[in-house]
Design a protein around this motif. Sequence first.
Motif, PDB file in Angstrom:
ATOM      1  N   GLY A  68       0.788  -1.220   0.000  1.00 18.41           N
ATOM      2  CA  GLY A  68       0.000   0.000   0.000  1.00 18.41           C
ATOM      3  C   GLY A  68       0.820   1.270   0.000  1.00 18.41           C
ATOM      4  O   GLY A  68       0.319   2.327   0.328  1.00 18.41           O
ATOM      5  N   SER A  69       2.084   1.208  -0.363  1.00 18.28           N
ATOM      6  CA  SER A  69       2.901   2.419  -0.376  1.00 18.28           C
ATOM      7  C   SER A  69       2.489   3.317  -1.536  1.00 18.28           C
ATOM      8  O   SER A  69       1.925   2.879  -2.520  1.00 18.28           O
ATOM      9  CB  SER A  69       4.379   2.068  -0.508  1.00 18.28           C
ATOM     10  N   LEU A  70       2.780   4.603  -1.390  1.00 21.29           N
ATOM     11  CA  LEU A  70       2.453   5.559  -2.423  1.00 21.29           C
ATOM     12  C   LEU A  70       3.495   5.540  -3.519  1.00 21.29           C
ATOM     13  O   LEU A  70       4.685   5.494  -3.246  1.00 21.29           O
ATOM     14  CB  LEU A  70       2.405   6.968  -1.822  1.00 21.29           C
ATOM     15  N   SER A 222      11.531  15.680  -2.185  1.00 27.10           N
ATOM     16  CA  SER A 222      12.942  15.951  -1.871  1.00 27.10           C
ATOM     17  C   SER A 222      13.525  14.965  -0.869  1.00 27.10           C
ATOM     18  O   SER A 222      14.684  14.565  -0.986  1.00 27.10           O
ATOM     19  CB  SER A 222      13.091  17.376  -1.328  1.00 27.10           C
ATOM     20  N   PHE A 223      12.743  14.574   0.125  1.00 29.20           N
ATOM     21  CA  PHE A 223      13.286  13.791   1.235  1.00 29.20           C
ATOM     22  C   PHE A 223      13.889  12.464   0.786  1.00 29.20           C
ATOM     23  O   PHE A 223      14.991  12.108   1.187  1.00 29.20           O
ATOM     24  CB  PHE A 223      12.189  13.532   2.276  1.00 29.20           C
ATOM     25  N   LEU A 224      13.140  11.703  -0.025  1.00 25.63           N
ATOM     26  CA  LEU A 224      13.586  10.374  -0.439  1.00 25.63           C
ATOM     27  C   LEU A 224      13.824  10.306  -1.945  1.00 25.63           C
ATOM     28  O   LEU A 224      13.650   9.258  -2.563  1.00 25.63           O
ATOM     29  CB  LEU A 224      12.576   9.306  -0.002  1.00 25.63           C
ATOM     30  N   GLN A 225      14.210  11.423  -2.529  1.00 22.30           N
ATOM     31  CA  GLN A 225      14.592  11.468  -3.941  1.00 22.30           C
ATOM     32  C   GLN A 225      13.471  11.000  -4.872  1.00 22.30           C
ATOM     33  O   GLN A 225      13.699  10.331  -5.874  1.00 22.30           O
ATOM     34  CB  GLN A 225      15.862  10.639  -4.176  1.00 22.30           C
ATOM     35  N   GLY A 226      12.234  11.324  -4.537  1.00 24.10           N
ATOM     36  CA  GLY A 226      11.106  10.977  -5.381  1.00 24.10           C
ATOM     37  C   GLY A 226      10.654   9.540  -5.290  1.00 24.10           C
ATOM     38  O   GLY A 226       9.786   9.107  -6.042  1.00 24.10           O
ATOM     39  N   ARG A 227      11.201   8.781  -4.355  1.00 21.27           N
ATOM     40  CA  ARG A 227      10.857   7.367  -4.238  1.00 21.27           C
ATOM     41  C   ARG A 227       9.516   7.188  -3.517  1.00 21.27           C
ATOM     42  O   ARG A 227       8.980   8.127  -2.930  1.00 21.27           O
ATOM     43  CB  ARG A 227      11.966   6.632  -3.475  1.00 21.27           C
ATOM     44  N   PRO A 228       8.937   5.977  -3.548  1.00 19.28           N
ATOM     45  CA  PRO A 228       7.670   5.729  -2.863  1.00 19.28           C
ATOM     46  C   PRO A 228       7.772   5.945  -1.357  1.00 19.28           C
ATOM     47  O   PRO A 228       8.836   5.783  -0.764  1.00 19.28           O
ATOM     48  CB  PRO A 228       7.382   4.255  -3.176  1.00 19.28           C
ATOM     49  N   VAL A 229       6.655   6.313  -0.755  1.00 18.17           N
ATOM     50  CA  VAL A 229       6.574   6.512   0.692  1.00 18.17           C
ATOM     51  C   VAL A 229       5.299   5.829   1.203  1.00 18.17           C
ATOM     52  O   VAL A 229       4.441   5.438   0.424  1.00 18.17           O
ATOM     53  CB  VAL A 229       6.539   8.013   1.054  1.00 18.17           C
ATOM     54  N   LYS A 230       5.199   5.698   2.509  1.00 15.86           N
ATOM     55  CA  LYS A 230       3.999   5.109   3.111  1.00 15.86           C
ATOM     56  C   LYS A 230       2.923   6.163   3.353  1.00 15.86           C
ATOM     57  O   LYS A 230       1.743   5.854   3.472  1.00 15.86           O
ATOM     58  CB  LYS A 230       4.347   4.422   4.429  1.00 15.86           C
ATOM     59  N   GLY A 231       3.336   7.417   3.454  1.00 15.90           N
ATOM     60  CA  GLY A 231       2.388   8.488   3.692  1.00 15.90           C
ATOM     61  C   GLY A 231       3.074   9.835   3.546  1.00 15.90           C
ATOM     62  O   GLY A 231       4.300   9.928   3.556  1.00 15.90           O
ATOM     63  N   ALA A 232       2.262  10.891   3.403  1.00 20.86           N
ATOM     64  CA  ALA A 232       2.811  12.236   3.239  1.00 20.86           C
ATOM     65  C   ALA A 232       1.737  13.243   3.617  1.00 20.86           C
ATOM     66  O   ALA A 232       0.537  12.938   3.578  1.00 20.86           O
ATOM     67  CB  ALA A 232       3.275  12.458   1.798  1.00 20.86           C
ATOM     68  N   GLY A 233       2.169  14.451   3.967  1.00 27.38           N
ATOM     69  CA  GLY A 233       1.206  15.485   4.311  1.00 27.38           C
ATOM     70  C   GLY A 233       1.872  16.704   4.906  1.00 27.38           C
ATOM     71  O   GLY A 233       3.048  16.986   4.659  1.00 27.38           O
ATOM     72  N   ILE A 260      -4.085   7.060   7.324  1.00 24.66           N
ATOM     73  CA  ILE A 260      -4.289   6.226   8.513  1.00 24.66           C
ATOM     74  C   ILE A 260      -2.972   5.599   8.945  1.00 24.66           C
ATOM     75  O   ILE A 260      -2.672   5.515  10.142  1.00 24.66           O
ATOM     76  CB  ILE A 260      -5.359   5.153   8.237  1.00 24.66           C
ATOM     77  N   ALA A 261      -2.151   5.162   7.984  1.00 25.68           N
ATOM     78  CA  ALA A 261      -0.844   4.578   8.323  1.00 25.68           C
ATOM     79  C   ALA A 261       0.023   5.582   9.070  1.00 25.68           C
ATOM     80  O   ALA A 261       0.718   5.224  10.036  1.00 25.68           O
ATOM     81  CB  ALA A 261      -0.143   4.108   7.054  1.00 25.68           C
ATOM     82  N   CYS A 262      -0.014   6.837   8.663  1.00 27.09           N
ATOM     83  CA  CYS A 262       0.747   7.875   9.368  1.00 27.09           C
ATOM     84  C   CYS A 262       0.241   8.039  10.800  1.00 27.09           C
ATOM     85  O   CYS A 262       1.033   8.109  11.749  1.00 27.09           O
ATOM     86  CB  CYS A 262       0.633   9.207   8.627  1.00 27.09           C
ATOM     87  N   LEU A 263      -1.070   8.109  10.952  1.00 27.62           N
ATOM     88  CA  LEU A 263      -1.645   8.306  12.293  1.00 27.62           C
ATOM     89  C   LEU A 263      -1.357   7.113  13.196  1.00 27.62           C
ATOM     90  O   LEU A 263      -1.035   7.286  14.376  1.00 27.62           O
ATOM     91  CB  LEU A 263      -3.155   8.534  12.175  1.00 27.62           C
ATOM     92  N   GLU A 264      -1.457   5.913  12.655  1.00 29.57           N
ATOM     93  CA  GLU A 264      -1.165   4.726  13.464  1.00 29.57           C
ATOM     94  C   GLU A 264       0.280   4.724  13.932  1.00 29.57           C
ATOM     95  O   GLU A 264       0.593   4.261  15.035  1.00 29.57           O
ATOM     96  CB  GLU A 264      -1.458   3.454  12.654  1.00 29.57           C
ATOM     97  N   SER A 265       1.184   5.265  13.101  1.00 34.66           N
ATOM     98  CA  SER A 265       2.595   5.323  13.480  1.00 34.66           C
ATOM     99  C   SER A 265       2.850   6.310  14.610  1.00 34.66           C
ATOM    100  O   SER A 265       3.901   6.259  15.253  1.00 34.66           O
ATOM    101  CB  SER A 265       3.454   5.724  12.262  1.00 34.66           C
ATOM    102  N   LEU A 266       1.901   7.214  14.841  1.00 34.13           N
ATOM    103  CA  LEU A 266       2.094   8.276  15.830  1.00 34.13           C
ATOM    104  C   LEU A 266       1.367   8.014  17.146  1.00 34.13           C
ATOM    105  O   LEU A 266       1.402   8.848  18.045  1.00 34.13           O
ATOM    106  CB  LEU A 266       1.624   9.610  15.241  1.00 34.13           C
TER     107      LEU A 266
END
Length: 314
Positions: A68-70, A222-233, A260-266
């Motif tokens: 489910g990564s972006l 910028s952070f991960l050089q345009g690679r997929p992420v699990k969440g962003a905002g 939701i993945a971001c919130l669960e991580s927090l």
Amino acid sequence: MTTPAAIEDRQCDNPYDGEYLELKEDCDFDNHMESLVQESSSEHKKILWNRYYEQLKRQMQSETESVGSLRALAQKGYGLEKLDGQHRTSDLLLRCLVAYRSVQPPQPFFEWLSSLGEFGVIAQIRRAGMLHIQGGASRDDGNIYPSEVKQLLNRVAYLDSKARVRYRVDRSNELLWQNGSAFDTAAMRTHFSGLGWAIFVLSPRGVFYTGSHVVGQFHHSSFLQGRPVKGAGEWKVEKGKLKLITAKSGHYQPQKCHFIACLESLRPMLQMYGTRVTVFPETGSSSEKSKSVTIEAEKFLRESENYSIWKPQE
């Protein structure tokens, strides 16, 4: 012990590790480059297209172990931005690609663009017609100003492993930390939300990275050089305490599951500090659905089916 963040900081600089996957649904960029290879096109153009296509396939591969990564390339313009060795802004690249297709020069696209110079770019964009400035309105009046092109000619920063470390967020004692101090966004800014906010991404290994947003210079990509992420905002943090968070990201265009993945991580700091989220009601009239509401993050997690998050067009 090597932490996930340390592993990620070291490994993210190799964009082609793992299996290469052809992801046709992500290849909107094909629609642009394919038009350069018609029956009347030269063999030289076809060779160039094949080279670009192979590069693009590699860069659009699934580079994460989590489900489910972006995708890194939420829009075709950002695919161009990543493919460009100078990482010039997507708005500039899309407009210039239209001009390139019209002119049909013998050079490869990026080589041709680099040879134009500032006023050459202005002329080509005017030829191409409508220009969309990031964060501004689209228009087709042909009045392209040099100051706008200068903004578009900026390079978007793509962080290497050493530069990435200073943007990393650590979680300890239920607080967010950056570079040894309690993280605070008071002096940061995003184009959409303004002063007191920062953009963030959640990496495939569950590490947050955050910083100010500067249009044309520093984006979510910028952070991960345009690679997929699990969440962003975007988020607002006061002395390490997360106060407000949204899923606003034009590059990654998160879906509800990513937010939701971001919130669960927090968790559990969400309940501890009464963290709130900005979302949209799924029920009510059309006008009510279009207006954002701010509610407690825990309430959103309990009743997520009743809300939507930022939409691609916003």
